[in-house]
Design an enzyme around this catalytic site. Structure first.
Site, PDB file in Angstrom:
ATOM      1  N   SER A 261      31.341  22.908  56.302  1.00  0.00           N
ATOM      2  CA  SER A 261      30.791  22.525  55.007  1.00  0.00           C
ATOM      3  C   SER A 261      29.617  23.432  54.688  1.00  0.00           C
ATOM      4  O   SER A 261      28.835  23.798  55.575  1.00  0.00           O
ATOM      5  CB  SER A 261      30.329  21.065  55.046  1.00  0.00           C
ATOM      6  OG  SER A 261      29.502  20.767  53.934  1.00  0.00           O
ATOM      7  N   ARG A 300      72.289  34.544  25.778  1.00  0.00           N
ATOM      8  CA  ARG A 300      71.095  35.077  26.460  1.00  0.00           C
ATOM      9  C   ARG A 300      69.866  34.341  25.969  1.00  0.00           C
ATOM     10  O   ARG A 300      69.652  34.224  24.765  1.00  0.00           O
ATOM     11  CB  ARG A 300      70.950  36.584  26.189  1.00  0.00           C
ATOM     12  CG  ARG A 300      69.818  37.310  26.915  1.00  0.00           C
ATOM     13  CD  ARG A 300      70.106  37.452  28.417  1.00  0.00           C
ATOM     14  NE  ARG A 300      71.499  37.795  28.670  1.00  0.00           N
ATOM     15  CZ  ARG A 300      72.016  39.018  28.559  1.00  0.00           C
ATOM     16  NH1 ARG A 300      71.251  40.029  28.192  1.00  0.00           N
ATOM     17  NH2 ARG A 300      73.284  39.244  28.815  1.00  0.00           N
TER      18      ARG A 300
END
Length: 374
Positions: A261, A300
């Site tokens: 930490s 497409r």
């Protein structure tokens, strides 16, 4: 944190360029093999498909004009071969054929590295399941103490989830097919030679050839994305268990190499498990994007198909990171059987024992895992 060296190498711009050129070279070889491309011309095209001769960043910039990197790639490739050879470059293909097939090759390469880490994590979980088959632990439902179980059975459950997800990725990756259909998916420039060309093309790349081109059927990509999402989910379950069981108030397991930490020197954070959870949290949104790309306009897609490329790339990287971090978690996991027994006895008010069937269930999980493990 959210990719691995191997996944980056398999999915970065250089990797995509390499696979796009591999597809173009294989097209030329297939054409020569079926007698549609002069062998000498095919050799010229293959020689020109050298990735080091192309600038991936520049191709990316030029791709904007056509919404596809294949268009500038093919133009540059044609410029690198003699004039008579040029009409055989990109033979019988359309941009989507090359992009989809390159995506398949990129995904297969990256999935292999993911599976290596998954099976390694699975092997470690199998060891833990066997070793702790009789290690009593209080079970918890809705995050509240319930009745005793065994930590070995918990590990066996994690193992079963990992094995199922890994098996799904194996199946999805193995089914990823060749894409080859030409402009509108009808081999329009090849006529009746199209299916023969596709068969040879697939053999050269080692890919299955579907009955029809899948330009408008995005099932293969959906299956891949879902499999990757399932892997992240299975790994997230394991990591969440480690995070919860490692809380100071529970302290039944801990990561062997906890994180620090910045503000509290006394803390030992479950950093690797946290990263697995972070990867797993991001995966569902990416899977949802792939699902949303399924409806295709006519022959497409305009935008949905293009959205798959970065989405699948990100999902491959996240899944690779989750598997890599999970492997580190399982490799170093520290188990405190005495603490587990103490908590179980406190919860039950008497000497606690694991359920009688726990050992049998562990054996069944191990047997199933060994059967699934390559």
């Amino acid at each position: 944190m959210f990719a691995t060296p191997a996944s980056l190498a398999a999915t970065d711009a250089a990797a995509w360029l390499r696979e796009l050129l591999r597809v173009e070279a294989a097209l030329a070889r297939a054409g020569a093999a079926v007698g549609l491309v002069p062998p000498g011309y095919a050799a010229e095209i293959e020689a020109a498909c050298a990735p080091e001769r192309f600038d991936a960043a520049e191709l990316g910039r030029r791709a904007v004009a056509s919404a596809s990197p294949v268009v500038p790639l093919v133009a540059e490739l044609r410029a690198r071969v003699p004039e008579p050879v040029r009409r055989f470059v990109h033979f019988g293909a359309t941009s989507q054929d090359v992009m989809d097939t390159a995506l398949v090759l990129v995904a297969r390469c990256c999935a292999g590295a993911i599976l290596d880490d998954l099976w390694a994590a699975g092997d470690r979980l199998a060891e833990l399941a066997d070793r702790h088959r009789d290690t009593v632990q209080i079970g918890r439902t809705l995050l509240q103490q319930a009745v005793p179980t065994s930590f070995g059975l918990v590990c066996a459950g994690w193992l079963a989830g990992l094995a199922e997800a890994a098996g799904g990725l194996v199946r999805a990756g193995g089914r990823l097919p060749l894409q080859y259909g030409g402009a509108v998916g009808a081999h329009d420039s090849l006529g009746t030679d199209g299916p023969r060309m596709a068969k040879t093309f697939g053999e050269i790349l080692g890919l299955p050839v579907p009955a029809l081109p899948w330009h408008t059927r995005r099932g293969p990509v959906v299956d891949l994305a879902a499999a990757l999402g399932a892997v992240c989910g299975a790994l997230g379950t394991i990591a969440t268990g480690v995070v919860l069981l490692g809380q100071n108030e529970i302290a039944e397991v801990t990561e062997g190499s906890p994180g620090a930490s910045s503000a509290m020197p006394h803390k030992r954070n479950p950093a690797r498990s946290t990263l697995v959870v972070a990867c797993a949290q991001q995966a569902p949104g990416l899977v949802a994007t792939v699902l949303a790309c399924q409806p295709v306009e006519l022959q497409r897609s305009a935008g949905r198909w293009q959205a798959e490329w970065p989405t699948v790339t990100a999902l491959l990287r996240l899944t690779a990171a989750a598997a890599w971090h999970a492997r580190a978690v399982t490799d170093s996991l520290r188990v405190d059987p005495d603490r587990m027994r103490s908590v179980a006895e406190t919860a039950g008010g008497a000497v606690a024992d694991p359920p009688e069937a726990a050992g049998q269930l562990v054996d069944r999980a191990l047997e199933a895992y060994r059967a699934a493990r390559p």
